[in-house]
Structure formats: C-alpha cells, structure tokens
Design an enzyme around this catalytic site. Structure first.
Site, PDB file in Angstrom:
ATOM      1  N   ARG A   1      11.658  -3.498  17.127  1.00  8.68           N
ATOM      2  CA  ARG A   1      13.016  -3.246  17.610  1.00  8.68           C
ATOM      3  C   ARG A   1      13.643  -4.517  18.152  1.00  8.68           C
ATOM      4  O   ARG A   1      12.965  -5.362  18.725  1.00  8.68           O
ATOM      5  CB  ARG A   1      13.018  -2.174  18.695  1.00  8.68           C
ATOM      6  CG  ARG A   1      12.694  -0.785  18.157  1.00  8.68           C
ATOM      7  CD  ARG A   1      12.751   0.271  19.228  1.00  8.68           C
ATOM      8  NE  ARG A   1      12.472   1.593  18.686  1.00  8.68           N
ATOM      9  CZ  ARG A   1      12.364   2.691  19.422  1.00  8.68           C
ATOM     10  NH1 ARG A   1      12.491   2.630  20.734  1.00  8.68           N
ATOM     11  NH2 ARG A   1      12.114   3.857  18.847  1.00  8.68           N
TER      12      ARG A   1
ATOM     13  N   GLY B   1      11.930  -4.720  28.688  1.00 10.42           N
ATOM     14  CA  GLY B   1      10.518  -4.558  28.357  1.00 10.42           C
ATOM     15  C   GLY B   1       9.796  -5.881  28.449  1.00 10.42           C
ATOM     16  O   GLY B   1      10.401  -6.945  28.596  1.00 10.42           O
ATOM     17  N   GLY B   2       8.460  -5.793  28.374  1.00 12.61           N
ATOM     18  CA  GLY B   2       7.644  -6.988  28.528  1.00 12.61           C
ATOM     19  C   GLY B   2       7.911  -8.038  27.468  1.00 12.61           C
ATOM     20  O   GLY B   2       7.929  -9.237  27.758  1.00 12.61           O
TER      21      GLY B   2
ATOM     22  N   ASP C   1       3.238  -7.415  17.115  1.00 14.71           N
ATOM     23  CA  ASP C   1       2.666  -6.113  17.400  1.00 14.71           C
ATOM     24  C   ASP C   1       2.285  -5.256  16.196  1.00 14.71           C
ATOM     25  O   ASP C   1       2.499  -5.587  15.047  1.00 14.71           O
ATOM     26  CB  ASP C   1       3.553  -5.339  18.365  1.00 14.71           C
ATOM     27  CG  ASP C   1       2.719  -4.680  19.460  1.00 14.71           C
ATOM     28  OD1 ASP C   1       1.481  -4.853  19.473  1.00 14.71           O
ATOM     29  OD2 ASP C   1       3.300  -4.002  20.317  1.00 14.71           O
TER      30      ASP C   1
ATOM     31  N   LYS D   1      -2.787   5.875  29.656  1.00 11.45           N
ATOM     32  CA  LYS D   1      -2.560   5.351  31.012  1.00 11.45           C
ATOM     33  C   LYS D   1      -3.462   5.980  32.065  1.00 11.45           C
ATOM     34  O   LYS D   1      -3.481   5.537  33.214  1.00 11.45           O
ATOM     35  CB  LYS D   1      -1.088   5.534  31.411  1.00 11.45           C
ATOM     36  CG  LYS D   1      -0.105   4.850  30.463  1.00 11.45           C
ATOM     37  CD  LYS D   1      -0.342   3.351  30.353  1.00 11.45           C
ATOM     38  CE  LYS D   1       0.678   2.680  29.441  1.00 11.45           C
ATOM     39  NZ  LYS D   1       0.435   1.224  29.313  1.00 11.45           N
TER      40      LYS D   1
ATOM     41  N   ARG E   1       8.330   9.500  24.312  1.00  8.69           N
ATOM     42  CA  ARG E   1       8.054  10.351  23.150  1.00  8.69           C
ATOM     43  C   ARG E   1       8.039  11.838  23.535  1.00  8.69           C
ATOM     44  O   ARG E   1       7.129  12.590  23.173  1.00  8.69           O
ATOM     45  CB  ARG E   1       6.728   9.948  22.515  1.00  8.69           C
ATOM     46  CG  ARG E   1       6.645   8.477  22.133  1.00  8.69           C
ATOM     47  CD  ARG E   1       5.336   8.152  21.431  1.00  8.69           C
ATOM     48  NE  ARG E   1       5.313   8.710  20.092  1.00  8.69           N
ATOM     49  CZ  ARG E   1       4.196   8.884  19.378  1.00  8.69           C
ATOM     50  NH1 ARG E   1       3.024   8.569  19.912  1.00  8.69           N
ATOM     51  NH2 ARG E   1       4.249   9.385  18.159  1.00  8.69           N
TER      52      ARG E   1
ATOM     53  N   VAL F   1       2.337  -3.818  34.890  1.00  9.48           N
ATOM     54  CA  VAL F   1       2.634  -3.233  36.203  1.00  9.48           C
ATOM     55  C   VAL F   1       1.873  -3.966  37.300  1.00  9.48           C
ATOM     56  O   VAL F   1       2.416  -4.272  38.365  1.00  9.48           O
ATOM     57  CB  VAL F   1       2.307  -1.732  36.217  1.00  9.48           C
ATOM     58  CG1 VAL F   1       2.327  -1.175  37.642  1.00  9.48           C
ATOM     59  CG2 VAL F   1       3.291  -0.967  35.348  1.00  9.48           C
TER      60      VAL F   1
ATOM     61  N   LYS G   1       0.913  -6.992  37.341  1.00  7.18           N
ATOM     62  CA  LYS G   1       1.498  -8.318  37.555  1.00  7.18           C
ATOM     63  C   LYS G   1       2.841  -8.220  38.268  1.00  7.18           C
ATOM     64  O   LYS G   1       3.169  -9.062  39.124  1.00  7.18           O
ATOM     65  CB  LYS G   1       1.648  -9.039  36.213  1.00  7.18           C
ATOM     66  CG  LYS G   1       0.306  -9.330  35.533  1.00  7.18           C
ATOM     67  CD  LYS G   1       0.458 -10.248  34.328  1.00  7.18           C
ATOM     68  CE  LYS G   1      -0.909 -10.627  33.773  1.00  7.18           C
ATOM     69  NZ  LYS G   1      -0.843 -11.632  32.702  1.00  7.18           N
TER      70      LYS G   1
ATOM     71  N   ASP H   1     -18.681 -22.974 -13.234  1.00  5.73           N
ATOM     72  CA  ASP H   1     -19.616 -22.253 -12.364  1.00  5.73           C
ATOM     73  C   ASP H   1     -19.693 -20.787 -12.812  1.00  5.73           C
ATOM     74  O   ASP H   1     -18.761 -20.274 -13.458  1.00  5.73           O
ATOM     75  CB  ASP H   1     -19.137 -22.378 -10.921  1.00  5.73           C
ATOM     76  CG  ASP H   1     -19.920 -21.506  -9.973  1.00  5.73           C
ATOM     77  OD1 ASP H   1     -21.154 -21.612  -9.959  1.00  5.73           O
ATOM     78  OD2 ASP H   1     -19.287 -20.698  -9.255  1.00  5.73           O
TER      79      ASP H   1
END
Length: 755
Positions: free
Chosen positions: A16, A35-36, A147, A284, A317, A383, A385, A504
C-alpha cells in the site's frame, strides 16, 4: 557511505502507498496513512529523490474516480499506483498473503488455507507490481521492495530489468526451515526472494532460518551472510527497524499530550498501570496476556484494587470470521476478570477498542508504569520501542516477549515466554516490586540505544548494504556476462577448418540429480552426440569427472571421452584408454582414504561413497544439507592432512568431496587432445562448456580464442553464460548446420585446410 546521490532515485515498493483512498460523503478522498514503514522511510522518500509504488488499498484509481487534484497530489508526492482489480486484490491480499503466508510465518500452520486460486492471484499481482516498476525505473535507480505480500517481485523484476539494483526487506518473521517447507509453493517463494541483491530481516535468527530454508529447499550452500545464485552474489543481513525517537519524545511532551497525561494521572491516581497496545491479531497474544493478568490477581490478592491493566486493541480485519471470534474471546475474558475482581471503584482491565490519536497514546505510554508487550510471535514489535521513546529518562519497566524480534536488541527488558503463564505472572510481580533506580536505569539504557539506531539509521544502513551488494556484483564481472550470439557462433562454425567441442556431462548435457547413478542420458542427448560425431570437421569430446566405466556404459562410442577430470582419455571409436596419471599412486593410498570416508559415510545418513579407477568421491547430496556441508569441510581438512606430500589432492565440488591426482585436470585433458589433433587458433573454433569450478580449467585453455560457456548459477570464469536447456539447443543448431553442409571441404575452407 550511501551512494544514493550518485545512483539516482530510490523506488520504494510496498503493498500500500503511504496514503489511502477513503470514501467520505460519497466521494473518494486521499488521506495520509501511518505505520512503522511510513515512519521508517521518512528519510528516504521525498520529491525528486524517490518514487513510492503501491496500491491505494481500497480500490483502483479507475473505480474510485479520483479527481484531477488527487492525481496531481499523487504525482507531486512521487506516488505511483499499481492498478489491481478489487476481486484480484482480495485473492492476493486477504487470500494468499493473509490466509497462507501470515499464519505460516507466525507459526500458526493450523490457521493456513492453501489455495491454488489464491496463489495464482498472488503471482498475478506480483507480476503487475514488477511490470509497473520496470516501466517507471530509470537507469541507475535502485528498488527497495517491502514485505511478505511481494516476495515474488525481486525475481520477476530482474527478469524484466537485469540492470536494476534490487533490495528486499521482510517485516515479519521468517519461520524455521521445517515450518517453511509446509508451503506448497516454497520453491517459488525462495526463487522470488533470491532475485534481490540484498535480502534483509529484523533479526539474525530470521536470517538464519532463511539461509537454512535455501539450503534445504533450493539445495544452495550459503556462506555466512552470502550465497551464490543466478550468477550473482545475494547478500543476507539483519536490520532491526527503529522509531523516530526525537519525534515521539517531543509529541509525548506537547501541550496536548501533557493535558491528556494530567487526566490519566487523575483517572489512575494511586494505581499502578500496566499497558498493552496491540493490533487485534492472534499473533499478539492478547488472550494469553489477559489470562496471565487474571491469574496474577488470583494469586496475589494484595494487588487487587492497586493495579490496572489498560489494554488498547486497534481494530483489524473485523470482517474476517476468525478475527471476530478473537474479539469475542477478548471481550469475554475482560468481562470475566472485571466481574470477578472489580468493585464499585475499581476496574481491573480498562479495555479500549479503537485507534488512539498520537498525543493520547504518547500520554498513555508516559502514565504507564509497566508495558506488557507479550506477542506469541512478532516480526519486531514497535510498541516496546515507542514506549521507551515516550518515557525517555522517566522510570518504567518493559516486559517483553522473547518471541518478539525486538527482544534480540532490548536485552535490558524483562524477557518472558508468553506461553508460560507462570513466567509472565512472575515477571509482573518482579516489575511491580522493582526499585525506582532500576526502572530508571532500564529506560535510560534502552532509550540511548534506540536513539543511536533510529528509523533513519535503519534505512541508511540497509541502503548502504544494498549498494555494497550491488557493487560486488558489478565488480565481479560475472553480472555483465551474456549469452553468445547464436547466429555469429553458427557462422564461425561453418567457416572454421575444424570445430573442437569439449563438453562437461553432469549439469551441462544432463541435469544434476540427487543420486549420481541415475544421471543417465536421455536418448535425445545420445542422438545429439552421434550427430556431432557424424560432422566431418567436428572434433567433440565429453569431459567429465565421471569414471570411464559409467561414460562408456551410457554414451555412444563415436565420441571421445575424457574421464575423471583428465586422468584418462578414450578416443572416439576406440577401446583402449590412455592414462595421463599413474594409477598405482592412488592404489597405495586407497585403504587409508577409504577408511576416513567410510567413517563419515556411517556418521552422516544419506551420504555415499563412489569409487573410481583413479580416485574416490564422498557424495552428500541426499544428506542433511546444513550438517553435511559442515562435515564436508571437516572431511576435506582431514584428507588434506593425510595426503600431504603425495600426488593426490582433495577437491570440494557440488555436494561432494573428491580425492584425485593433483597433476591432472580437465584442462590438461583438453590440451592433450588439441595437441594431438593439431589445433590451430587461426583456423579452428574452440568451444568449451561446463557448470562448476572444475570446468574452469577447460576455460583457461587458449583463453584468447576459447568460446567458454558456463551453464551454472555459480559465477565462473567463462566468456558467456547460458541456461542449460539453451546451451543444448545451441549445440543442436550448430550440429544441424554442420550436417547440412554437403561438402565440408569445399570452397575457401578446403583451401585453408590443405594449406
């Protein structure tokens, strides 16, 4: 130092774009997303410096009917939309990406749904991404693919644009090789990733899992952080993603955040606050955390009324059945804990099911005494961090799952096994009773490290490593090697006095197989050999490490044989063999060498010994690839010591360790036949072809005129490279044109021959 300024642009590729199209009031509006990854790349993406390629997330630009202003916005911000029909996108994203890859890579194989239809959608969307990138990339650009949704893109893109520098970063765990092998399309996924110059992971553990998978599934032999593939060097690396520490620290102390903090302090006055912040996902560990907290209150009733768990769950979701079930499970656990331990003035679990704005979240981090970050599996987890960055030098305790990637770099935290409820309960108790000095020291140490390795350091380190990996391939000279011009080579063959062909066997004329004794030539190969022998001015020989008995058993007698790397030569049509080495030297040492190899054969299941006339080979293609590769080095070292000051030496080749005479090689065998046939570089054509290091000795014979062709994925010192099938087709065409010449000695060539 990064070469970005010299190279041109960086093309960022993700599922995205950093904006999303949302329908507001019946009309689509572009909104910046967070987002990260967006934060991690803020130092890379900018006008003129980069393009960001991806989907809008909701639908295609065509179906949305974006306004001209929205399209100008996309262009001005360097955003390129990959157009994917919604039904296809659903099969690729909700289907294969999140129903197969996501659960498998997070160690939930029972949740996997493997579907050929969804796989085809995944492959098709990855192809669309590759085509979009290829169309927009300019010479000198580098491409950074992100990703699990796009793991096929590196190889698909390289097939379209071999000139590009390509990096890939996986933001989720890479599972153990044993688990990865469950995937029906495991080979295709590895092929996709190996199209990159650099494949990056959050941790060394994930990198090692990938390396093991490559060895077990693809049969390659990685060396530390590098492997040879597709005539390139593919580098592997660990690059844990950081956060923007300064920005988070400043937001956490903004007036808005300070106002929220004052309210939170009042709401939780005289309470110790534990905080969990997660996207609602089965990885999670939210139910496990809630159950551990409930058990803690049951075992330590003195803390009832004094400690509160604030659990923030970000909706995710929500239309998927198993996620609705997860929400129902979490809701039920929260209700039971609050019903059992709550009072009129005390709510043990404060459950928040929504997105929080940044200032409020930062205030919540600062108010929390303990962060409870206990995923059952997480690629990294930001989270923990963010909690440290918001705290700064304020005291706090981080309880962190050992199955979060961040645990590899945050050793000061209290590490727990989230599957072990007693372990989590003990950690909560230890955190609650930890002295303030220790809590302050933990945050200070973690904060200092995060400041050094923030989001910009992550992107800089990855791109520097990508530039270095690409430069290694450029400097090697192998990457630029290309296929020979077939028409030109056929013309030279027609005009040559004699055409000398030295080919070969294993891996060149026939494919490599797991069991060497099964590498029997198909009838088509035997027919080709007979046709080569029938061309009057062709001088062809099969040059192999195989023993003479095998070659004579399966190959037509009409062609010359150079067996055991040049130890013996059998001329075309003859029965006798000319030995270029003394067989007695091997026989004198045979028992000692065989004894050592038998010991390794007994200890390593799947390995086997092959005895030849002039040497002996230990094969390990059918053995465990990781262990056997290590043992091959031990065996080679052991034999090397045994054979010192003897005419025998040790050769490590493809999945084999061989003892042979050191005074002979394939090149010597070729040279002997050339001299015998009166080879003239000015009138004759010399073609050699092979697929491994032993064939380089052939390539070095008359290097100025030798048309040497490698058919290997491993970089070799050859003039040209080809796929094995393409080389055989070229050989067939040269032979066919040779047979069509009615009189090979007519015209100018006959004159040159007689002269």
């Amino acid at each position: 130092m990064s070469r970005a300024g010299e190279q041109g642009r960086t093309l960022i590729v993700s599922n995205r774009l950093p904006v999303q199209a949302k329908v507001v009031g019946g009309r689509p509006r572009l909104q910046r997303s967070s987002g990260g990854l967006v934060t991690g790349l803020e130092g890379v993406h900018g006008p003129g410096r980069s393009l960001w390629i991806g989907c809008l997330g909701l639908a295609t630009t065509k179906s949305l009917g974006l306004s001209d202003d929205d399209r100008r916005f996309l262009d001005e911000h360097g955003l390129v939309v990959v157009e994917v029909p919604q039904e296809l996108y659903d099969g690729y994203y909700e289907g294969f990406s999140n129903s197969a890859i996501w659960p498998l890579f997070h160690y939930n194989p029972d949740r996997c749904h493997f579907s050929a239809t969804m796989w085809e959608a995944y492959r098709e969307v990855n192809q669309k991404f590759a085509e979009t990138i290829a169309a927009r990339a300019e010479p000198g650009d580098r491409v950074w693919v992100h990703d699990y949704q796009l793991m096929l893109v590196p190889d698909l893109l390289r097939r379209l644009r071999r000139d590009l520098t390509i990096g890939f970063f996986l933001h989720i765990p890479f599972p153990s090789a044993e688990l990865f092998r469950i995937l029906p399309w495991r080979g295709e996924i590895l092929t996709g990733l190996l199209g990159a110059d650099l494949v990056g992971f959050h941790t060394l553990e994930y990198m090692r899992h990938f390396s093991n998978a490559v060895a077990r599934v693809a049969g390659l032999e990685p060396q530390m952080d590098t492997l040879s593939y597709g005539r390139r060097q593919v580098r592997l690396g660990a690059f844990p993603l950081g956060v923007n520490v300064r920005d988070l620290h400043e937001v956490a102390r903004s007036p808005e955040a300070e106002a929220h903090l004052a309210q939170l302090r009042e709401s939780y006055r005289d309470r110790t606050v534990l905080l969990g912040v997660d996207r609602l996902d089965y990885t999670k560990g939210i139910p496990e955390r809630l159950m551990a907290f409930g058990s803690f209150l049951e075992r330590h009733p003195r803390w009832v009324g004094k400690v509160t768990l604030v659990q923030v769950s970000v909706p995710s979701r929500v239309n998927v059945g198993e996620y609705r079930q997860l929400k129902e499970e979490v809701d039920g656990l929260v209700g039971r804990i609050n019903g059992r331990f709550g009072t009129a003035g005390y709510v043990p679990v404060h459950y928040i099911f929504r997105n929080l704005d940044k200032p409020y979240l930062m205030a919540l981090y600062r108010r929390a005494d303990i962060a409870l970050v206990t995923p059952i599996r997480d690629g990294l987890n930001l989270v923990c961090k963010e909690f440290v960055a918001a705290k700064g030098d304020e005291p706090g305790v981080l309880i962190l799952s050992e199955f979060a990637g961040a645990a590899a770099e945050m050793g000061e935290a209290v590490l727990v096994n989230p599957w072990n409820r007693d372990n989590v309960i003990s950690a909560i108790e230890a955190a609650l009773e930890m002295p303030i000095e220790t809590r302050s020291s933990m945050m200070a140490s973690l904060s200092e490290r995060l400041s050094r390795y923030d989001n910009r350091a992550w992107s800089t380190n990855f791109l520097d490593a990508l530039d270095e990996a690409a430069e290694v391939n450029r400097r090697s000279g192998y990457a630029a090697t290309m296929e020979p011009d077939a028409d030109e080579l056929c013309r030279r063959a027609r005009e040559a006095r004699n055409v000398f062909l030295f080919i070969d066997y294993d891996g060149t004329l026939v494919p490599i197989v797991d069991k060497p004794e099964l590498a029997v030539p198909p009838e088509a190969v035997c027919d080709l050999i007979r046709e080569m022998a029938a061309v009057p001015n062709f001088r062809a020989a099969i040059v192999s490490g195989r023993d003479r008995a095998f070659l004579e058993r399966y190959l037509p007698k009409e062609i010359a044989l150079v067996a055991e790397h040049g130890a013996c030569i059998r001329r075309a049509g003859e029965d006798e063999c000319v030995h270029l080495v003394d067989q007695a030297a091997y026989q004198e040492l045979r028992e000692n060498v065989l004894g050592v190899m038998l010991d390794f054969e007994r200890r390593i299941p799947g390995s086997k010994i092959e005895e030849k006339e002039f040497g002996i080979v230990w094969h390990y293609r059918m053995a465990d690839p990781i262990f056997a590769q290590q043992q091959a080095l031990v065996l080679a070292d052991t034999l090397g010591g045994l054979l010192q000051h003897t005419p025998l030496g040790v050769l490590i080749s493809k999945k084999a360790v061989e003892v042979r005479h050191v005074g002979v090689n394939k090149g010597e065998g070729v040279r002997a036949l050339l001299e015998e046939e009166g080879f003239d570089p000015s009138q004759d054509l010399l073609i050699t072809a092979g697929d491994d290091r032993t064939d380089e000795d052939m390539f070095r014979v008359y290097p100025a005129v030798n048309v040497s062709i490698s058919v290997s994925d491993t970089p070799l010192a050859a003039s040209y490279v080809m796929e094995r099938e393409s080389f055989v087709a070229l050989l067939e065409e040269i032979t066919r044109q040779g047979l069509r010449q009615e009189n090979p000695l007519s015209g100018d060539r006959a004159g040159r021959r007689s002269g």
